[in-house]
Write a protein that holds these residues in place. Structure first.
Motif, PDB file in Angstrom:
ATOM      1  N   VAL A  62       0.934  -0.935   0.044  1.00 27.89           N
ATOM      2  CA  VAL A  62       0.151   0.205   0.310  1.00 27.89           C
ATOM      3  C   VAL A  62       0.799   0.999   0.137  1.00 27.89           C
ATOM      4  CG1 VAL A  62      -2.095   2.007   1.623  1.00 27.89           C
ATOM      5  CG2 VAL A  62      -1.685  -1.008   0.822  1.00 27.89           C
ATOM      6  N   ARG A  63       0.443   2.165  -0.436  1.00 29.79           N
ATOM      7  CA  ARG A  63       1.267   2.884  -1.557  1.00 29.79           C
ATOM      8  C   ARG A  63       1.343   3.896   0.938  1.00 29.79           C
ATOM      9  NH1 ARG A  63       2.729   6.111  -5.987  1.00 29.79           N
ATOM     10  NH2 ARG A  63       0.297   5.360  -6.804  1.00 29.79           N
ATOM     11  N   ALA A  64       1.999   4.916   1.448  1.00 25.51           N
ATOM     12  CA  ALA A  64       1.255   5.642   2.292  1.00 25.51           C
ATOM     13  C   ALA A  64       3.130   6.552   2.348  1.00 25.51           C
ATOM     14  CB  ALA A  64       2.023   4.141   3.777  1.00 25.51           C
ATOM     15  N   GLY A  65       2.624   7.677   1.824  1.00 25.83           N
ATOM     16  CA  GLY A  65       3.068   9.354   1.731  1.00 25.83           C
ATOM     17  C   GLY A  65       3.695   8.951   0.144  1.00 25.83           C
ATOM     18  N   ASP A  66       5.344   8.285   0.071  1.00 26.50           N
ATOM     19  CA  ASP A  66       6.037   8.404  -0.329  1.00 26.50           C
ATOM     20  C   ASP A  66       7.041   7.683  -0.832  1.00 26.50           C
ATOM     21  OD1 ASP A  66       7.826   8.977   1.643  1.00 26.50           O
ATOM     22  OD2 ASP A  66       8.939  10.350  -0.045  1.00 26.50           O
ATOM     23  N   ARG A  67       5.863   6.168   0.368  1.00 28.62           N
ATOM     24  CA  ARG A  67       6.149   4.603   0.390  1.00 28.62           C
ATOM     25  C   ARG A  67       5.819   3.445   0.055  1.00 28.62           C
ATOM     26  NH1 ARG A  67       9.231   4.110   6.315  1.00 28.62           N
ATOM     27  NH2 ARG A  67       9.904   1.810   4.550  1.00 28.62           N
TER      28      ARG A  67
END
Lengths: 139, 139
Positions: free
Chosen positions: A102-107
């Motif tokens: 899952v994308r969490a911010g830029d990670r």
């Protein structure tokens, strides 16, 4: 293409952390929250962040964790969620895995790992299943 | 809770269509586009919508497809994507599955199915993995 490479990079980092038995690096790859899950080869599902990370800690601290090489990885992107399908070279075992990110911010962070044995081989050019093959034969 | 029930309902519909050998119902449950995938128990990954659906068609038209009952399903939601983990009662086989769904308009559609055998049982109250257990023992 950027997202795809990013997801494949995090997938690679997961196997790298496992092979280096680096539990802290491995923990950083998993999402901080959400309904995390993990299915180790042949095992029932483990649900919950604490339980999932405890299982990896037990495997890595047990000292018998093999080095795993990941190959044939393909990234399947759906907006802010992606799953990667890859093979795992793990000693003599032949494993296929689904890893969900899952994308969490830029990670991209891991939320699920499902690995299971490949017990039947077929040439890639063959039809997916012979007509006379029952799904109950597949195990 | 609405999304969770919706996702669990579509997951149930997948097993219902399979058990009724209703290939058309099953096809409608899968997303129209996107990078679909499927891992039948013990098999290598099948990639691509046409290839995935052909594999189900071959299984269902082969006549030997068992009725599958799904139980212990849990939905894991991440925005417009969700995965469901469930067990499958499939003849004598003990299977655990990950099914991934994507929201398409007002419906959830399937984009991945990964089913694999459970070969080791443990009571749910036990720690995830004993410290003296190697991951290479898990197959």
């Amino acid at each position: 293409m950027g997202d795809e490479l990013d997801v494949l990079g995090v997938n690679e980092a997961f196997y790298d952390a496992f092979s280096r038995r680096d539990i802290e690096a491995l923990e950083r790859l998993w999402a901080e929250d959400g309904q995390l899950a993990c299915i180790h080869p042949g095992w029932e599902a483990i649900l919950g962040r604490d339980e999932v990370l405890a299982s990896f800690r037990a495997i890595l601290e047990g000292g018998g964790a093999p080095r795993i090489r990941c190959f044939d990885a393909s990234a399947h992107l759906f907006g802010d969620v992606a799953f990667v399908i890859c093979r795992e070279a793990l000693g003599g075992a032949d494993i296929v895995a689904t890893n969900v990110f899952v994308r969490a911010g830029d990670r991209w962070r891991m939320v699920h790992h499902h690995a299971g044995p490949v017990s039947a081989r077929r040439p890639r050019s063959d039809p997916p299943l012979p007509k006379n093959k029952k799904i109950s034969d597949l195990n």
